[in-house]
Design a protein around this motif. Structure first.
Motif, PDB file in Angstrom:
ATOM      1  N   GLU A 152       0.988  -1.204   0.036  1.00 27.10           N
ATOM      2  CA  GLU A 152      -0.037  -0.002  -0.200  1.00 27.10           C
ATOM      3  C   GLU A 152       0.941   1.321   0.116  1.00 27.10           C
ATOM      4  OE1 GLU A 152      -3.294   0.208  -0.273  1.00 27.10           O
ATOM      5  OE2 GLU A 152      -3.447  -2.136  -0.403  1.00 27.10           O
ATOM      6  N   ALA A 153       0.398   2.341  -0.594  1.00 26.55           N
ATOM      7  CA  ALA A 153       0.948   3.489  -0.528  1.00 26.55           C
ATOM      8  C   ALA A 153       2.533   3.504  -1.079  1.00 26.55           C
ATOM      9  CB  ALA A 153       0.872   3.998   0.900  1.00 26.55           C
ATOM     10  N   ASN A 154       2.671   2.812  -2.196  1.00 25.43           N
ATOM     11  CA  ASN A 154       3.924   2.756  -2.656  1.00 25.43           C
ATOM     12  C   ASN A 154       4.294   3.676  -3.948  1.00 25.43           C
ATOM     13  OD1 ASN A 154       2.428   1.266  -4.380  1.00 25.43           O
ATOM     14  ND2 ASN A 154       3.121  -0.758  -4.056  1.00 25.43           N
ATOM     15  N   ALA A 155       3.644   4.706  -4.094  1.00 27.34           N
ATOM     16  CA  ALA A 155       3.815   5.575  -5.252  1.00 27.34           C
ATOM     17  C   ALA A 155       5.516   6.097  -5.247  1.00 27.34           C
ATOM     18  CB  ALA A 155       2.982   6.710  -5.237  1.00 27.34           C
ATOM     19  N   CYS A 156       6.042   5.705  -6.361  1.00 26.27           N
ATOM     20  CA  CYS A 156       7.676   5.982  -6.225  1.00 26.27           C
ATOM     21  C   CYS A 156       7.876   6.366  -7.684  1.00 26.27           C
ATOM     22  CB  CYS A 156       8.335   4.668  -5.904  1.00 26.27           C
ATOM     23  SG  CYS A 156       8.041   3.259  -7.041  1.00 26.27           S
ATOM     24  N   ALA A 157       7.200   6.512  -8.486  1.00 26.20           N
ATOM     25  CA  ALA A 157       7.795   6.685 -10.102  1.00 26.20           C
ATOM     26  C   ALA A 157       7.057   8.078 -10.619  1.00 26.20           C
ATOM     27  CB  ALA A 157       7.723   5.749 -10.911  1.00 26.20           C
ATOM     28  N   THR A 158       7.809   8.685 -11.525  1.00 28.40           N
ATOM     29  CA  THR A 158       7.242   9.663 -12.348  1.00 28.40           C
ATOM     30  C   THR A 158       7.046   8.912 -13.635  1.00 28.40           C
ATOM     31  OG1 THR A 158       8.271  11.615 -11.141  1.00 28.40           O
ATOM     32  CG2 THR A 158       7.483  11.836 -13.643  1.00 28.40           C
ATOM     33  N   VAL A 159       5.779   9.182 -14.280  1.00 21.98           N
ATOM     34  CA  VAL A 159       5.398   8.392 -15.352  1.00 21.98           C
ATOM     35  C   VAL A 159       5.309   9.653 -16.442  1.00 21.98           C
ATOM     36  CG1 VAL A 159       3.934   7.310 -17.137  1.00 21.98           C
ATOM     37  CG2 VAL A 159       4.152   6.521 -14.653  1.00 21.98           C
ATOM     38  N   VAL A 160       6.454   9.566 -17.430  1.00 29.22           N
ATOM     39  CA  VAL A 160       6.554  10.557 -18.568  1.00 29.22           C
ATOM     40  C   VAL A 160       5.825  10.282 -19.761  1.00 29.22           C
ATOM     41  CG1 VAL A 160       8.201  12.159 -19.866  1.00 29.22           C
ATOM     42  CG2 VAL A 160       8.417  11.466 -17.529  1.00 29.22           C
ATOM     43  N   ILE A 161       4.986  10.867 -20.429  1.00 31.08           N
ATOM     44  CA  ILE A 161       4.341  10.654 -21.575  1.00 31.08           C
ATOM     45  C   ILE A 161       4.813  11.414 -22.652  1.00 31.08           C
ATOM     46  CG2 ILE A 161       2.225   9.734 -22.745  1.00 31.08           C
ATOM     47  CD1 ILE A 161       1.143   9.253 -20.043  1.00 31.08           C
ATOM     48  N   PRO A 162       5.615  11.326 -23.549  1.00 22.03           N
ATOM     49  CA  PRO A 162       5.888  12.261 -24.699  1.00 22.03           C
ATOM     50  C   PRO A 162       4.791  12.190 -25.660  1.00 22.03           C
ATOM     51  CG  PRO A 162       7.691  10.973 -24.477  1.00 22.03           C
ATOM     52  CD  PRO A 162       6.569  10.333 -23.826  1.00 22.03           C
ATOM     53  N   ALA A 163       4.081  13.210 -26.140  1.00 20.15           N
ATOM     54  CA  ALA A 163       2.812  12.962 -26.918  1.00 20.15           C
ATOM     55  C   ALA A 163       3.002  14.215 -28.022  1.00 20.15           C
ATOM     56  CB  ALA A 163       1.576  13.293 -26.250  1.00 20.15           C
ATOM     57  N   LEU A 164       2.509  13.743 -29.254  1.00 15.76           N
ATOM     58  CA  LEU A 164       2.229  14.748 -30.162  1.00 15.76           C
ATOM     59  C   LEU A 164       0.925  14.113 -30.988  1.00 15.76           C
ATOM     60  CD1 LEU A 164       2.912  16.794 -32.297  1.00 15.76           C
ATOM     61  CD2 LEU A 164       4.384  15.124 -33.605  1.00 15.76           C
ATOM     62  N   ASN A 165      -0.253  14.991 -30.959  1.00 11.90           N
ATOM     63  CA  ASN A 165      -1.223  14.704 -31.699  1.00 11.90           C
ATOM     64  C   ASN A 165      -1.824  13.408 -31.342  1.00 11.90           C
ATOM     65  OD1 ASN A 165      -1.175  17.064 -33.016  1.00 11.90           O
ATOM     66  ND2 ASN A 165      -0.103  16.210 -34.690  1.00 11.90           N
ATOM     67  N   TYR A 190      -4.681   5.238 -17.122  1.00 14.32           N
ATOM     68  CA  TYR A 190      -4.154   3.951 -17.169  1.00 14.32           C
ATOM     69  C   TYR A 190      -2.663   4.064 -16.024  1.00 14.32           C
ATOM     70  CZ  TYR A 190      -0.863  -0.192 -17.667  1.00 14.32           C
ATOM     71  OH  TYR A 190      -0.335  -1.116 -17.607  1.00 14.32           O
ATOM     72  N   ALA A 191      -2.116   5.115 -16.292  1.00 10.66           N
ATOM     73  CA  ALA A 191      -0.753   5.202 -15.544  1.00 10.66           C
ATOM     74  C   ALA A 191      -1.080   5.804 -14.076  1.00 10.66           C
ATOM     75  CB  ALA A 191       0.081   6.303 -16.168  1.00 10.66           C
ATOM     76  N   LEU A 192      -2.167   6.599 -13.999  1.00 12.84           N
ATOM     77  CA  LEU A 192      -2.514   6.924 -12.613  1.00 12.84           C
ATOM     78  C   LEU A 192      -2.918   5.795 -11.931  1.00 12.84           C
ATOM     79  CD1 LEU A 192      -3.853  10.481 -13.400  1.00 12.84           C
ATOM     80  CD2 LEU A 192      -1.740  10.045 -12.197  1.00 12.84           C
ATOM     81  N   ALA A 193      -3.598   4.731 -12.673  1.00 16.07           N
ATOM     82  CA  ALA A 193      -4.423   3.653 -11.724  1.00 16.07           C
ATOM     83  C   ALA A 193      -3.340   2.591 -11.166  1.00 16.07           C
ATOM     84  CB  ALA A 193      -5.221   2.910 -12.478  1.00 16.07           C
ATOM     85  N   ASP A 194      -1.882   2.893 -11.734  1.00 18.38           N
ATOM     86  CA  ASP A 194      -1.021   1.710 -11.092  1.00 18.38           C
ATOM     87  C   ASP A 194      -0.462   2.435  -9.772  1.00 18.38           C
ATOM     88  OD1 ASP A 194       1.988   0.555 -10.875  1.00 18.38           O
ATOM     89  OD2 ASP A 194       1.193  -0.233 -12.825  1.00 18.38           O
ATOM     90  N   PRO A 195      -0.219   1.397  -8.630  1.00 25.94           N
ATOM     91  CA  PRO A 195       0.032   1.892  -7.404  1.00 25.94           C
ATOM     92  C   PRO A 195       1.465   2.433  -7.155  1.00 25.94           C
ATOM     93  CG  PRO A 195       0.065  -0.516  -7.566  1.00 25.94           C
ATOM     94  CD  PRO A 195      -0.731  -0.196  -8.828  1.00 25.94           C
ATOM     95  N   ALA A 196       2.341   2.172  -8.577  1.00 29.17           N
ATOM     96  CA  ALA A 196       3.519   2.693  -8.399  1.00 29.17           C
ATOM     97  C   ALA A 196       3.876   4.186  -8.838  1.00 29.17           C
ATOM     98  CB  ALA A 196       4.685   1.727  -9.281  1.00 29.17           C
ATOM     99  N   THR A 197       2.732   4.581  -9.438  1.00 31.35           N
ATOM    100  CA  THR A 197       2.821   6.074 -10.223  1.00 31.35           C
ATOM    101  C   THR A 197       2.472   6.970  -8.986  1.00 31.35           C
ATOM    102  OG1 THR A 197       2.014   5.149 -12.338  1.00 31.35           O
ATOM    103  CG2 THR A 197       1.737   7.541 -11.911  1.00 31.35           C
ATOM    104  N   ALA A 198       3.255   7.830  -8.913  1.00 28.30           N
ATOM    105  CA  ALA A 198       3.343   8.857  -7.900  1.00 28.30           C
ATOM    106  C   ALA A 198       2.926  10.278  -8.774  1.00 28.30           C
ATOM    107  CB  ALA A 198       4.622   9.240  -7.530  1.00 28.30           C
TER     108      ALA A 198
END
Length: 496
Positions: free
Chosen positions: A24-37, A48-56
């Protein structure tokens, strides 16, 4: 750690604050999504990324999109930045610089149907201190640029990285402190550049299986540019590492030629086709055997016949000994024999009709790919799967490489090298839609298991009576019989 470029890379492990997943409460990573259009899917990827427990936190770096990518990403809960300059590399670099956490995970903005927990899976090797840089492995093989450009080049210049399934994949996890020491290429070569720079800096690499992956395919013109960029980056890193030599460049082109004989590459050519035709070559497409014709052409016929009369040899041993006969034979002689061999009447018309009917048509041969691929092009088939001979400076060195597609699954302790294993590769291919109908045509005992597995099996000019005794195998006298069958089944389908 010290880079091979001469600088040092400091990777902090943060042992006093180690986090183990899952908990529980193990958010530890920054998820970076490069995006163009990426307005079509960016909201789903962020969610999807925010639903992962590792995503801070999730950072979407917008490359000046002209659609609603930035707005939709922000509405989905992401922090949105505008890239400092056009190009995926700059977006990745900007995202890493803005990350609030030491672990950075990169996702693409067009992903769909991901299994849950991929961010967690990618972070585990970093948290457990078994790796500093993690690549995602997905599916059976890579795309065309991966299989035809990246993998052959890595095999020659960086053989220690040849085990990587997806060297060009953009799904990556790494420590921020490592990323800040690496070079982010501006174009399509960014992922290969990061991988090689991390490796040459002495970072520990890992690969994590994330299951199947779906994303939008690239247009053909983009694939060409991608291949050029990837080649440039790998050549550049090989030069900096002192690994770029003329002999290696020649070996690279030979390795690229052999990739076309791999099942991973062939499966990328299916493109949704549900029906398949597998044709044996020697004795089926061609009345004669390629090895025999080549032996006659090179003065090795007597030696070949002696090897063929060794019943105690297993198939691999016999094939390797036959290959040694052609040591020092120039590739042009192989090609010339393949170009002049007789093709049975009706084969070309059958292949054309089958392809028009939606079949993928391929040659499956115990012979050599250098010949099978020429026969393939002569009959207008889609692919050829055969064993490969190695050429050094266009001269055969006598070494045979058994095509892995012919080998049994690791769990199968009974089946030996066999064409039926090629058929199983298609049946177990997880790419949708699945293969639903397989025709197979052969002439000899080494085709039998493949014929047994096929939905419709045919033999022409059978070499043994046993083939005719098998239930479900139909004798044909010429390939025009199959043309007529295709026409008949097409008319029946239209009427129904």
């Amino acid at each position: 750690m010290k880079s091979k470029y001469g600088h040092r890379v400091s990777v902090k492990r943060q042992k006093s604050n180690r986090i183990y997943l899952p908990r529980e409460a193990n958010a530890c990573a920054t998820v970076v999504i490069p995006a163009l259009n990426e307005a079509k899917r960016i909201r789903e990827v962020v969610a999807y990324a925010l639903a992962d427990p590792a995503t801070a936190e999730v950072i979407v770096v917008d490359d000046s999109s002209i659609d609603n990518t930035a707005i939709l990403a922000q509405q989905a809960g992401a922090q949105v930045l505008t890239s400092s300059m056009l190009g995926k590399g700059a977006s990745m670099r900007d995202g890493a610089a803005a990350a609030a956490h030491d672990l950075v995970v990169y996702l693409d903005g067009d992903l769909r149907n991901l299994r849950p927990g991929i961010v967690t899976s990618l972070c585990l090797p970093l948290l457990n201190e078994s790796a500093d840089f993690v690549k995602a492995r997905f599916g059976r093989g890579g795309g065309r640029v991966t299989e035809l450009t990246a993998k052959p080049m890595l095999k020659v210049f960086f053989p220690e990285l040849a085990y990587l399934s997806q060297p060009l994949g953009g799904i990556i996890a790494a420590r921020k402190c490592l990323l800040q020491t690496l070079s982010f290429e501006d174009g399509y070569g960014v992922d290969a550049g990061l991988l090689l720079d991390a490796h040459l800096a002495g970072a520990h690499l890992a690969e994590v299986d994330i299951g199947s992956l779906e994303h939008d395919s690239q247009p053909l013109q983009d694939l060409s540019l991608m291949a050029n960029e990837v080649s440039r980056v790998i050549f550049n890193r090989a030069k900096l590492a002192g690994r770029l030599h003329v002999e290696q460049v020649i070996a690279m082109y030979e390795s690229q030629r052999q990739v076309a004989a791999s099942i991973d590459y062939v499966l990328t050519l299916r493109k949704g086709r549900r029906s398949l035709v597998l044709l044996d070559m020697d004795g089926t497409i061609t009345p004669s055997r390629f090895a025999l014709e080549l032996a006659r052409n090179t003065g090795n016929e007597t030696a070949l016949m002696q090897l063929l009369d060794t019943p105690h040899d297993d198939a691999i041993t016999r094939s390797e000994r036959i290959a040694e006969l052609f040591r020092f034979v120039h590739k042009q002689q192989f090609e010339q024999v393949a170009r002049t061999m007789e093709i049975r009447p009706g084969v070309i018309e059958f292949v054309k009709q089958a392809r028009r009917a939606g079949f993928m048509v391929g040659i499956v041969s115990d012979s050599y790919f250098v010949a099978a691929d020429i026969i393939r092009r002569r009959i207008f088939a889609d692919f050829a799967l055969a064993h490969t001979l190695t050429f050094e400076g266009s001269v055969c060195n006598g070494q045979l490489q058994i095509n892995p597609a012919f080998l049994p699954d690791e769990s199968d302790a009974v089946t030996s090298i066999c064409k039926s294993n090629v058929l199983r590769c298609f049946l177990t291919d997880k790419t949708l839609p699945p293969v639903e109908l397989i025709w197979a045509v052969g002439d000899n005992l080494n085709d039998l298991e493949m014929l047994r597995l096929a939905d419709n099996a045919f033999v022409i000019d059978p070499k043994l009576p046993k083939l005719l005794e098998e239930p479900g195998i139909t004798l044909i006298t010429e390939f025009n019989d199959l043309v007529e069958l295709l026409v008949y089944e097409a008319s029946e389908s239209m009427e129904s």
